[in-house]
Design a protein around this motif. Structure first.
Motif, PDB file in Angstrom:
ATOM      1  N   GLY A 124     -17.550 -48.504  46.982  1.00 18.41           N
ATOM      2  CA  GLY A 124     -16.860 -49.283  45.968  1.00 18.41           C
ATOM      3  C   GLY A 124     -17.289 -48.934  44.559  1.00 18.41           C
ATOM      4  N   GLY A 125     -16.491 -49.363  43.589  1.00 24.51           N
ATOM      5  CA  GLY A 125     -16.851 -49.196  42.186  1.00 24.51           C
ATOM      6  C   GLY A 125     -16.699 -47.789  41.653  1.00 24.51           C
ATOM      7  N   VAL A 126     -15.878 -46.952  42.307  1.00 23.79           N
ATOM      8  CA  VAL A 126     -15.696 -45.569  41.866  1.00 23.79           C
ATOM      9  C   VAL A 126     -14.361 -45.442  41.128  1.00 23.79           C
ATOM     10  CG1 VAL A 126     -15.460 -43.167  42.583  1.00 23.79           C
ATOM     11  CG2 VAL A 126     -17.038 -44.685  43.794  1.00 23.79           C
ATOM     12  N   ASP A 127     -14.403 -44.934  39.908  1.00 25.50           N
ATOM     13  CA  ASP A 127     -13.188 -44.642  39.150  1.00 25.50           C
ATOM     14  C   ASP A 127     -12.789 -43.221  39.517  1.00 25.50           C
ATOM     15  OD1 ASP A 127     -11.276 -43.937  37.271  1.00 25.50           O
ATOM     16  OD2 ASP A 127     -12.197 -45.100  35.666  1.00 25.50           O
ATOM     17  N   LEU A 128     -11.911 -43.084  40.534  1.00 26.53           N
ATOM     18  CA  LEU A 128     -11.618 -41.761  41.085  1.00 26.53           C
ATOM     19  C   LEU A 128     -10.908 -40.836  40.096  1.00 26.53           C
ATOM     20  CD1 LEU A 128     -12.237 -40.206  43.595  1.00 26.53           C
ATOM     21  CD2 LEU A 128     -10.093 -40.980  44.592  1.00 26.53           C
ATOM     22  N   PRO A 129      -9.915 -41.316  39.326  1.00 27.03           N
ATOM     23  CA  PRO A 129      -9.330 -40.414  38.322  1.00 27.03           C
ATOM     24  C   PRO A 129     -10.363 -39.881  37.337  1.00 27.03           C
ATOM     25  CG  PRO A 129      -7.918 -42.321  38.653  1.00 27.03           C
ATOM     26  CD  PRO A 129      -9.195 -42.602  39.397  1.00 27.03           C
ATOM     27  N   ARG A 130     -11.296 -40.754  36.919  1.00 25.00           N
ATOM     28  CA  ARG A 130     -12.340 -40.312  35.990  1.00 25.00           C
ATOM     29  C   ARG A 130     -13.278 -39.314  36.670  1.00 25.00           C
ATOM     30  NH1 ARG A 130     -16.819 -44.262  33.104  1.00 25.00           N
ATOM     31  NH2 ARG A 130     -17.811 -42.664  31.804  1.00 25.00           N
ATOM     32  N   ALA A 131     -13.598 -39.574  37.948  1.00 21.27           N
ATOM     33  CA  ALA A 131     -14.451 -38.634  38.691  1.00 21.27           C
ATOM     34  C   ALA A 131     -13.768 -37.279  38.812  1.00 21.27           C
ATOM     35  CB  ALA A 131     -14.764 -39.201  40.081  1.00 21.27           C
ATOM     36  N   GLY A 132     -12.441 -37.308  39.040  1.00 17.44           N
ATOM     37  CA  GLY A 132     -11.695 -36.059  39.120  1.00 17.44           C
ATOM     38  C   GLY A 132     -11.742 -35.274  37.828  1.00 17.44           C
ATOM     39  N   GLU A 133     -11.604 -35.988  36.694  1.00 19.16           N
ATOM     40  CA  GLU A 133     -11.688 -35.327  35.388  1.00 19.16           C
ATOM     41  C   GLU A 133     -13.068 -34.715  35.174  1.00 19.16           C
ATOM     42  OE1 GLU A 133     -10.664 -38.237  32.510  1.00 19.16           O
ATOM     43  OE2 GLU A 133      -8.588 -38.459  33.213  1.00 19.16           O
ATOM     44  N   TYR A 134     -14.104 -35.436  35.597  1.00 15.57           N
ATOM     45  CA  TYR A 134     -15.480 -34.951  35.436  1.00 15.57           C
ATOM     46  C   TYR A 134     -15.713 -33.677  36.251  1.00 15.57           C
ATOM     47  CZ  TYR A 134     -20.565 -34.757  36.010  1.00 15.57           C
ATOM     48  OH  TYR A 134     -21.859 -34.336  36.058  1.00 15.57           O
ATOM     49  N   LEU A 135     -15.143 -33.643  37.458  1.00 15.40           N
ATOM     50  CA  LEU A 135     -15.367 -32.503  38.350  1.00 15.40           C
ATOM     51  C   LEU A 135     -14.522 -31.292  37.992  1.00 15.40           C
ATOM     52  CD1 LEU A 135     -15.480 -34.527  41.681  1.00 15.40           C
ATOM     53  CD2 LEU A 135     -17.410 -33.308  40.659  1.00 15.40           C
TER      54      LEU A 135
ATOM     55  N   GLU B 153       5.575 -46.134  39.875  1.00 17.35           N
ATOM     56  CA  GLU B 153       5.243 -46.766  38.608  1.00 17.35           C
ATOM     57  C   GLU B 153       3.786 -46.566  38.218  1.00 17.35           C
ATOM     58  OE1 GLU B 153       6.347 -50.824  38.780  1.00 17.35           O
ATOM     59  OE2 GLU B 153       8.496 -50.445  38.971  1.00 17.35           O
ATOM     60  N   SER B 154       2.890 -46.481  39.200  1.00 24.17           N
ATOM     61  CA  SER B 154       1.465 -46.383  38.870  1.00 24.17           C
ATOM     62  C   SER B 154       0.776 -45.415  39.815  1.00 24.17           C
ATOM     63  CB  SER B 154       0.793 -47.758  38.969  1.00 24.17           C
ATOM     64  OG  SER B 154       0.895 -48.249  40.289  1.00 24.17           O
ATOM     65  N   VAL B 155      -0.402 -44.974  39.409  1.00 15.73           N
ATOM     66  CA  VAL B 155      -1.203 -44.099  40.254  1.00 15.73           C
ATOM     67  C   VAL B 155      -1.888 -44.961  41.302  1.00 15.73           C
ATOM     68  CG1 VAL B 155      -3.093 -42.439  40.316  1.00 15.73           C
ATOM     69  CG2 VAL B 155      -1.581 -42.497  38.340  1.00 15.73           C
ATOM     70  N   ASP B 156      -1.317 -45.009  42.494  1.00 12.35           N
ATOM     71  CA  ASP B 156      -1.872 -45.887  43.524  1.00 12.35           C
ATOM     72  C   ASP B 156      -2.738 -45.119  44.516  1.00 12.35           C
ATOM     73  OD1 ASP B 156       1.328 -46.164  45.304  1.00 12.35           O
ATOM     74  OD2 ASP B 156       0.191 -44.453  44.589  1.00 12.35           O
ATOM     75  N   SER B 157      -2.817 -43.826  44.397  1.00  4.66           N
ATOM     76  CA  SER B 157      -3.682 -43.061  45.290  1.00  4.66           C
ATOM     77  C   SER B 157      -3.968 -41.711  44.674  1.00  4.66           C
ATOM     78  CB  SER B 157      -3.012 -42.880  46.660  1.00  4.66           C
ATOM     79  OG  SER B 157      -3.834 -42.143  47.519  1.00  4.66           O
ATOM     80  N   VAL B 158      -5.215 -41.325  44.662  1.00  2.62           N
ATOM     81  CA  VAL B 158      -5.608 -40.012  44.162  1.00  2.62           C
ATOM     82  C   VAL B 158      -6.615 -39.430  45.138  1.00  2.62           C
ATOM     83  CG1 VAL B 158      -6.728 -38.729  42.318  1.00  2.62           C
ATOM     84  CG2 VAL B 158      -5.245 -40.633  41.736  1.00  2.62           C
ATOM     85  N   GLY B 159      -6.395 -38.203  45.545  1.00  7.45           N
ATOM     86  CA  GLY B 159      -7.320 -37.518  46.443  1.00  7.45           C
ATOM     87  C   GLY B 159      -7.946 -36.329  45.740  1.00  7.45           C
ATOM     88  N   VAL B 160      -9.242 -36.178  45.880  1.00  6.72           N
ATOM     89  CA  VAL B 160      -9.961 -35.074  45.256  1.00  6.72           C
ATOM     90  C   VAL B 160     -10.813 -34.378  46.308  1.00  6.72           C
ATOM     91  CG1 VAL B 160     -11.620 -34.385  43.483  1.00  6.72           C
ATOM     92  CG2 VAL B 160     -10.077 -36.313  43.059  1.00  6.72           C
ATOM     93  N   GLY B 161     -10.567 -33.095  46.509  1.00  5.39           N
ATOM     94  CA  GLY B 161     -11.407 -32.283  47.386  1.00  5.39           C
ATOM     95  C   GLY B 161     -12.455 -31.594  46.545  1.00  5.39           C
ATOM     96  N   VAL B 162     -13.719 -31.760  46.884  1.00  7.03           N
ATOM     97  CA  VAL B 162     -14.814 -31.234  46.066  1.00  7.03           C
ATOM     98  C   VAL B 162     -15.446 -30.039  46.759  1.00  7.03           C
ATOM     99  CG1 VAL B 162     -16.950 -31.773  44.871  1.00  7.03           C
ATOM    100  CG2 VAL B 162     -15.243 -33.561  45.226  1.00  7.03           C
ATOM    101  N   GLY B 163     -15.440 -28.904  46.074  1.00  4.84           N
ATOM    102  CA  GLY B 163     -16.084 -27.703  46.603  1.00  4.84           C
ATOM    103  C   GLY B 163     -17.491 -27.588  46.057  1.00  4.84           C
ATOM    104  N   LEU B 164     -18.434 -28.314  46.666  1.00  2.60           N
ATOM    105  CA  LEU B 164     -19.808 -28.314  46.150  1.00  2.60           C
ATOM    106  C   LEU B 164     -20.446 -26.934  46.229  1.00  2.60           C
ATOM    107  CD1 LEU B 164     -21.160 -31.703  47.586  1.00  2.60           C
ATOM    108  CD2 LEU B 164     -20.428 -31.196  45.247  1.00  2.60           C
ATOM    109  N   GLY B 165     -19.942 -26.107  47.141  1.00  2.66           N
ATOM    110  CA  GLY B 165     -20.489 -24.751  47.253  1.00  2.66           C
ATOM    111  C   GLY B 165     -20.263 -23.911  46.010  1.00  2.66           C
ATOM    112  N   ARG B 166     -19.333 -24.363  45.138  1.00  2.00           N
ATOM    113  CA  ARG B 166     -19.078 -23.633  43.886  1.00  2.00           C
ATOM    114  C   ARG B 166     -20.171 -23.903  42.861  1.00  2.00           C
ATOM    115  NH1 ARG B 166     -12.596 -24.798  42.839  1.00  2.00           N
ATOM    116  NH2 ARG B 166     -11.825 -24.069  44.883  1.00  2.00           N
ATOM    117  N   SER B 167     -20.925 -24.980  43.053  1.00  2.00           N
ATOM    118  CA  SER B 167     -21.978 -25.332  42.108  1.00  2.00           C
ATOM    119  C   SER B 167     -23.194 -24.437  42.312  1.00  2.00           C
ATOM    120  CB  SER B 167     -22.400 -26.795  42.310  1.00  2.00           C
ATOM    121  OG  SER B 167     -23.609 -27.069  41.658  1.00  2.00           O
TER     122      SER B 167
END
Length: 204
Positions: A155-166, A183-197
């Motif tokens: 809980g408590g995760v701002d996913l659009p903001r996390a996506g912008e950060y990543l 009308e609104s952003v009701d779902s956002v999915g972000v796949g994170v490639g940590l191996g790129r870090s």
């Protein structure tokens, strides 16, 4: 992958976006599509969303709330007259020669035998097949074993903001947005490639 209040299904459609000259074709329909329609009607899914990034893996992500899925699935099973045995574990198979004739299960009701003309192993771990003596190979023994994965809620995760950060360090491998004709952003999915870090890659 991080999904806003949901989980994602894949492969309902062909990979048309990865190949510009290929037409969009829905490959999976029937009961699976009915489940999506009913989840959407119940407010538990935005339906099929086109990937913005990572569409070489899958062109469409179908996000859904797993709790709503449970309710929809139970309703459909009840309507179909299916007898449900909840919190029940298969502990053995009943065989006759090479044929599986049923299963032995255990629950709070004790140990029971269930006979059937047809036994379908939907355990995900080949439990019935294993108890029936079918030869199997552990995934860890394969040349390229599948990575261990776990789904959990946070809980408590701002996913659009996390996506912008990543996006800035180029760690996003997949991206799907929910505001596709809605009308609104009701779902956002972000796949994170940590191996790129570099930091993560150096620790592996």
């Amino acid at each position: 992958a991080m999904i806003n209040g949901a989980t994602a299904l894949h492969s309902y459609f062909n990979m048309y976006k990865a190949f510009p000259d290929v037409e969009r074709i829905q490959l999976v329909q029937g009961i699976p599509q009915e489940i999506v329609d009913r989840m959407e009607a119940a407010g538990g899914s935005p339906g099929h969303l086109e990937m913005s990034d990572g569409f070489d893996y899958d062109t469409v992500a179908t996000c859904f709330d797993h709790e709503v899925f449970k309710l929809v699935a139970f309703d459909m099973l009840e309507e179909a007259g299916v007898k449900l045995l909840l919190h029940t574990m298969t502990v053995d198979a009943i065989t006759e020669g090479d044929a599986v004739k049923g299963v032995i299960v255990e629950s709070v009701s004790g140990r029971e035998a269930i006979l059937a003309d047809v036994v379908i192993d939907c355990s995900g771990d080949a439990v019935v097949a294993h108890h029936a003596g079918v030869n199997s190979v552990l995934d860890a023994e394969l040349p390229h074993p599948h990575a261990v994965a776990m789904t959990f809620g946070l809980g408590g995760v701002d996913l659009p903001r996390a996506g912008e950060y990543l996006q800035e360090p180029d760690l996003i491998s997949q991206l799907v947005r929910g505001a596709q004709g809605r009308e609104s952003v009701d779902s956002v999915g972000v796949g994170v490639g940590l191996g790129r870090s570099p930091e993560v890659a150096g620790a592996l």
